[in-house]
Design an enzyme around this catalytic site. Structure first.
Site, PDB file in Angstrom:
ATOM      1  CG  HIS A  74      -1.879  -1.161   1.223  1.00 42.58           C
ATOM      2  ND1 HIS A  74      -3.116  -1.094   0.631  1.00 42.58           N
ATOM      3  CD2 HIS A  74      -1.750  -2.429   1.687  1.00 42.58           C
ATOM      4  CE1 HIS A  74      -3.727  -2.278   0.761  1.00 42.58           C
ATOM      5  NE2 HIS A  74      -2.915  -3.110   1.391  1.00 42.58           N
ATOM      6  CG  LEU A  75       3.308   2.223  -2.961  1.00 45.32           C
ATOM      7  CD1 LEU A  75       3.824   2.428  -4.375  1.00 45.32           C
ATOM      8  CD2 LEU A  75       4.463   2.212  -1.973  1.00 45.32           C
ATOM      9  CG  HIS A 244      -4.094 -10.459   3.069  1.00 45.12           C
ATOM     10  ND1 HIS A 244      -5.362 -10.989   2.973  1.00 45.12           N
ATOM     11  CD2 HIS A 244      -4.210  -9.148   2.737  1.00 45.12           C
ATOM     12  CE1 HIS A 244      -6.199 -10.029   2.610  1.00 45.12           C
ATOM     13  NE2 HIS A 244      -5.524  -8.913   2.450  1.00 45.12           N
ATOM     14  CG  ASP A 317      -1.483  -6.342   3.574  1.00 43.47           C
ATOM     15  OD1 ASP A 317      -1.627  -5.267   2.962  1.00 43.47           O
ATOM     16  OD2 ASP A 317      -2.404  -6.885   4.213  1.00 43.47           O
ATOM     17  CG  HIS A 321      -2.250   2.863   8.978  1.00 38.26           C
ATOM     18  ND1 HIS A 321      -3.199   3.326   8.108  1.00 38.26           N
ATOM     19  CD2 HIS A 321      -2.319   1.503   8.916  1.00 38.26           C
ATOM     20  CE1 HIS A 321      -3.835   2.301   7.547  1.00 38.26           C
ATOM     21  NE2 HIS A 321      -3.312   1.177   8.008  1.00 38.26           N
TER      22      HIS A 321
HETATM   23  O1  DOR Z   1      -4.119  -4.645   7.454  1.00 38.45           O
HETATM   24  C1  DOR Z   1      -4.559  -4.196   6.417  1.00 38.45           C
HETATM   25  N1  DOR Z   1      -4.250  -2.955   5.982  1.00 38.45           N
HETATM   26  N2  DOR Z   1      -5.374  -4.949   5.702  1.00 38.45           N
HETATM   27  C2  DOR Z   1      -6.016  -4.498   4.636  1.00 38.45           C
HETATM   28  O2  DOR Z   1      -6.772  -5.234   4.072  1.00 38.45           O
HETATM   29  C3  DOR Z   1      -5.857  -3.096   4.213  1.00 38.45           C
HETATM   30  C4  DOR Z   1      -4.591  -2.525   4.679  1.00 38.45           C
HETATM   31  C5  DOR Z   1      -4.543  -1.035   4.578  1.00 38.45           C
HETATM   32  O3  DOR Z   1      -4.844  -0.511   3.498  1.00 38.45           O
HETATM   33  O4  DOR Z   1      -4.170  -0.390   5.551  1.00 38.45           O
HETATM   34 ZN    ZN Z   2      -3.511  -5.179   1.643  1.00 39.77          ZN
END
Ligand code: DOR
Ligand code: ZN
Length: 439
Positions: A74-75, A244, A317, A321
């Site tokens: 996730h970028l 995952h 994955d 954040h």
């Molecule tokens: O842990 C996760 N984070 N699972 C996901 O399905 C989405 C991802 C996110 O975009 O933060």
């Molecule tokens: Zn993901």
């Protein structure tokens, strides 16, 4: 920590001399890698004299691998640049040894249109670190209702389709998606979660969630969606890649599908094969991700799946954040942890523990994921782009999130002792990362 790039070796002919080359299925021994104009020219015995014009880099004592390939990152750009940008994510990738990463579409806006795909490609070109391959959304806004234009997304450069972060809950929408994905020959990367079953859960449902008084996510949430989508893959001929994988029952479903010869593949994340839901006790929100950490029995099943080939690839994955978001408490903090800069060490741990042979571990991070999406990397075959990672297997270090090139600090592995570290990452023949202590 500054990501110092050394340009002096960026000659048009570079030789990585005297390392131990491990290119799964092709080479496992001491060799020189010749790089010419950004491509692998040859992998030869160190006895062969390199051409006179070559710049030689002594890499004796290091493991020379194809650059790692991550199918699941996730970028956060566009829209959530405070969590990560394409530039910081691609820099974190090369620091972790990844030369190719595939980015999920759950940005703002969602990558559901060619204009977004093009923006990602432009920004990753400017970042000039790991190669970035966009994944297009299955449904508009990943809202689960209306399909995107798969052909247009493919033409714009998307290598797969996914609504990752969310499942496609509606069976008929998913059936049509798989049919069309099959028609345009794009794999579907499946976030397998039945939202009715997962409800408002924040961690695995089991003894630990009950003791902690945290709402649980049952294994059945994963099981139901994998079961549904394997049936749809069978009916439509679509290529289904399960993202995952976290449960023993999920591993069994994938194993059965493969035994039937269905076009089904799967990935596992380092956190799922390393930790269990016990980690939530100490790590709290830094052990909150979706799907959640499961039980020891599930973890063992994932390891078996990796060892016997039921699980094809290791993917991170990587889900950065902001620190303040992770302080919202277990209930409200977003799901996800960063993974790009710890994945290799956690995978090498399995090798040290005797769970996986080194070659299989490397395969799961290189040729396998590349093959699943038809990406050009993952090999040192002459004539391919020189995407290479140099690893010191004996180097011991401690995971320190403050040193990450990612903007994300959300990891449950802070303070973990690690063995094996990326010393240098080469993308298209150019050194794009060098560990700061390397002269
Ligand atoms: O842990 C996760 N984070 N699972 C996901 O399905 C989405 C991802 C996110 O975009 O933060
Ligand atoms: Zn993901």
């Amino acid at each position: 920590m500054v990501n110092r790039l050394n340009t002096e070796e960026e000659s048009s002919f570079l030789v990585l001399a005297g390392g131990w080359v491990l290119d799964p299925g092709r080479w496992d021994g001491e060799a020189d890698v010749w790089i010419k104009d950004g491509m692998v020219e040859a992998v030869v015995s160190p006895d062969v004299a390199p051409p006179r014009e070559a710049a030689c880099l002594d890499v004796r004592g290091l493991l020379v691998l194809p650059g790692l390939v991550d199918l699941h990152v996730h970028l956060r750009e566009p829209g959530f640049e405070y969590k990560e940008t394409i530039a910081t994510g691609a820099a974190a990738a090369v620091a972790g040894g990844f030369t190719s990463i595939c980015c999920m579409p759950n940005t703002k806006p969602v990558n559901d249109e060619p204009t977004v795909t093009q923006l990602i490609k432009r920004k990753s070109g400017e970042a000039d670190r790991a190669k970035v391959y966009p994944i297009g959304a299955i449904t508009k806004g990943s809202a689960g209702r209306e399909l995107t234009d798969f052909r247009a997304l493919k033409e714009a450069g998307c290598v797969a389709l996914s609504d990752d972060g969310r499942p496609v809950m509606n069976d008929e929408v998913m059936r049509q998606a798989m049919q069309q994905a099959s028609d345009v020959e794009l794999p579907v990367i499946d976030h397998c979660e039945d939202l009715i079953l997962s409800g408002c859960g924040c961690m695995n449902e089991g003894p630990v969630s009950r003791v902690l008084g945290i709402r649980g996510i049952p294994r059945g949430a994963e099981f139901r969606m994998i079961a549904r989508d394997i049936k749809l893959a069978e009916a439509t001929g679509a290529r289904l890649h399960v993202a995952h994988l976290s449960t023993a029952v999920g591993v069994d479903l994938v194993r059965q599908a493969k035994a039937k010869g269905l076009p089904v593949t799967a990935e596992v994340c380092p956190h799922h094969f390393t930790l269990t839901d016990e980690a939530v006790r100490e790590q709290g929100v830094n052990a909150k991700m979706n799907p959640p950490l499961r039980s020891e029995r599930d973890r063992e099943a994932l390891l078996e799946g990796l060892a016997d080939g039921t699980i094809d690839a290791i993917a991170t994955d990587h889900a950065p954040h902001a620190e303040y978001e992770k302080q919202w408490g277990m209930d409200r903090a977003p799901f996800g942890i960063v993974g790009l800069e710890t994945a290799l060490a956690l995978t090498l741990r399995l090798v040290e523990q005797g769970v996986l042979p080194l070659e299989r571990a490397v395969q799961c991070l290189t040729s396998k994921p590349a093959g699943l999406l038809g990406l050009p990397g993952g090999t040192l075959r002459p004539g391919t782009s020189a995407d290479i990672v140099l690893v010191d297997r004996t180097c011991e270090w401690v995971v320190d999130p403050e040193q990450f090139l990612s903007k994300g600090r959300n990891t449950p592995f802070a303070g973990w002792p690690a063995r094996g570290r990326v010393m240098m990452t080469v993308v298209g023949g150019r050194i794009r990362y060098r560990w700061p202590s390397v002269a």
